[in-house]
Design an enzyme around this catalytic site. Structure first.
Site, PDB file in Angstrom:
ATOM      1  N   ARG A   1      32.454 -17.947 -45.899  1.00 33.11           N
ATOM      2  CA  ARG A   1      31.135 -17.557 -45.572  1.00 33.11           C
ATOM      3  C   ARG A   1      29.834 -18.545 -46.220  1.00 33.11           C
ATOM      4  NH1 ARG A   1      29.427 -12.470 -43.280  1.00 33.11           N
ATOM      5  NH2 ARG A   1      27.406 -12.709 -42.533  1.00 33.11           N
TER       6      ARG A   1
ATOM      7  N   LYS B   1      36.896 -15.569 -35.165  1.00 31.95           N
ATOM      8  CA  LYS B   1      36.680 -15.255 -36.611  1.00 31.95           C
ATOM      9  C   LYS B   1      37.667 -16.333 -37.356  1.00 31.95           C
ATOM     10  CE  LYS B   1      37.120 -11.953 -39.999  1.00 31.95           C
ATOM     11  NZ  LYS B   1      37.245 -13.173 -40.998  1.00 31.95           N
TER      12      LYS B   1
END
Length: 514
Positions: free
Chosen positions: A220, A215
């Site tokens: 994004r 992660k």
């Protein structure tokens, strides 16, 4: 439609824990909206403004004029005011926006002022999550929920879907219109989201057989490529193609034909993802926010899913197949992953400076726009014992409760004020149960030294344990640092304020994780 009707709906939704009751109340509000009002009403019920950037911050709403005695503002009036604020530019723009805010708030009742403040601050927590609002659109239009969900996730725009459904002649026509929504390369989709779990074991219990992936603490992105042209959108579906030429170049180099991929951009201290360490998040955020990339921090492109490739939609395919396609067409850009010994992989990810891992069920389709159990993130948890300096009155379900805490660390040497004082590092309204809110409101009021309609300043006596995802540089606060994603774990009655963490301790953590 009057803004007061939205405020009343928010209060009603807040007052019940029943999802069915929430859905029906929201559906009724949507039915009452005219065709022109639907996009605005959907945005407000979702806790958002339609305008991306108004130039109006929470401070502008902090000291409102006396409220109106009776409701008169329509949702169209409010939308027009924020549209006008967004258009204000040039010399005197700040004063112009301030006047618009004053005029708007002076026409609002007290309940409407609370709603407007929450919308501007992004702090409307009325229990009407986007999923419930999606349910309400289906209920109001009389169409199957699955049809609405798919249209929303393919379009990325709940307001657009609501308008299409609710302005159709009847339920059959609405279903036909919504069924026409499809994946189009070049049109962004609502991204799939992840739940959180405290441990790898807890995450794997939810997902079953899974891929475990780094992660990254980046931005994004969703990438679309067709006919040699690459377009890039953020998680909120803002196009940033011109700001991220590295992404465009990396995807064009794949030569993969039509492609829709999900991923992340991140600033690293070297060119190789596998050996470099991440730079502070704000460097990535600042770089992506910059209109020109020339002479700035380079970004690394990392992909972790494929939604469409070579003319085939992959949304309904299991993740195992989508991951296989990703590794075939973009092996150099694929996020590192394993399918065994996830705990060791998690520990290694943290050692490399990353946030943790995302655990992804191998058999799950891409659930656009939803935070289901198919993706579960596990992150490092860092805690600080901080002191409550003030609290803001809540909205919606938290009306009448002191909710948003102002958090400070000790400054024993007086680096930022009188020795022995406290320095504010951020705010949070997260992690509080109804019972904690009730106790907190009483305890803070007992320690109040100054109160307004907006907030209560208190004696710095209560110590609270706060979990954070990190600390970032910020000019907004005196110490030049701000907490990231702070949330309350518990109050510490066993500790006195002079035992709270110091600014130096927070800075040491910050410097050590740059």
């Amino acid at each position: 439609m009057l803004l007061a009707e939205i405020a009343a709906a928010v209060d009603d939704v807040t007052s019940t824990s029943s999802r069915t009751a929430k859905t029906e109340r929201l559906a009724q509000t949507l039915r009452d909206a005219s065709a022109d009002e639907i996009p605005v009403v959907v945005a407000y019920l979702a806790g958002e403004l339609r305008q991306r950037r108004t130039g109006i911050g929470w401070r502008s709403m902090a000291d409102p004029p006396a409220p109106a005695s009776a409701p008169s503002l329509t949702v169209a009036d409010v939308d027009a005011a924020f549209e006008a604020a967004q258009a204000v530019a040039g010399q005197g723009s700040q004063a112009g926006r301030r006047q618009l805010v004053t005029d708007l708030l002076s026409r609002a009742t007290e309940a409407e002022q609370h709603l407007l403040t929450a919308l501007v601050g992004g702090e409307l927590r009325q229990g009407a999550a986007r999923g419930v609002l999606t349910d309400a659109v289906a209920r109001a239009a009389g169409v199957p929920l699955a049809v609405v969900r798919r249209a929303v996730t393919l379009s990325g725009d709940l307001a657009e879907v609501a308008s299409a459904a609710l302005t159709a002649q009847d339920a059959a026509a609405a279903e036909q219109v919504l069924s026409g929504f499809g994946l189009t390369v070049g049109r962004p989709l609502s991204p799939m989201l992840a739940q959180s779990a405290p441990t790898m074991e807890a995450a794997l219990e939810r997902t079953g057989p899974a891929s475990v992936e780094w992660k990254l603490d980046g931005i994004r992105v969703q990438v679309h490529a067709t006919a040699g042209r690459v377009s890039v959108w953020t998680r909120t579906l803002d196009e940033i193609t011109e700001r991220v030429p590295e992404v465009v170049a990396a995807v064009q180099a794949l030569g993969a034909g039509d492609l829709v991929a999900d991923g992340e951009v991140i600033a690293l201290d070297g060119p190789d993802l596998h050996t470099a360490r991440p730079l502070p998040f704000q460097e990535t955020a600042s770089r992506v926010a910059t209109r020109t990339a020339k002479g700035t921090t380079p970004l690394t492109t990392v992909l972790f899913d494929v939604l469409h490739a070579d003319g085939e939609d992959l949304l309904d395919e299991p993740y195992e197949r989508r991951r296989g396609v990703l590794e075939r067409i973009a092996p150099a850009l694929a996020v590192p992953a394993v399918r065994a010994d996830g705990q060791a992989f998690f520990d290694d990810a943290l050692a490399r400076g990353h946030e943790g891992v995302v655990v992804k069920a191998l058999d799950a389709p891409y659930a656009m726009g939803r935070r289901g159990a198919a993706w579960v993130k596990v992150k490092r948890r860092t805690t600080f014992d901080l002191v409550v300096l003030a609290a803001e009155w809540g909205h919606g379900r938290r009306t009448g409760k002191l909710s948003n805490l102002h958090l400070g660390a000790r400054d024993p040497d007086g680096a930022y004020g009188p020795p022995g004082g406290f320095v504010m590092l951020g705010k949070t309204f997260k992690g509080m149960t109804d019972e904690l809110l009730a106790w907190q409101t009483k305890a803070l009021n007992e320690r109040a030294v100054h109160s307004t309609t907006w907030r209560v300043d208190v004696r710095p006596e209560l110590v609270v344990e706060i979990a954070v995802d990190g600390v970032q540089s910020s000019p907004r606060y005196p110490a030049g640092m701000a907490l990231r994603f702070a949330r309350v774990l518990r109050y510490r009655p066993d500790k006195r304020a002079h035992e709270a963490d110091t600014v130096a301790a927070v800075r040491e953590f910050h410097e050590g994780n740059r």
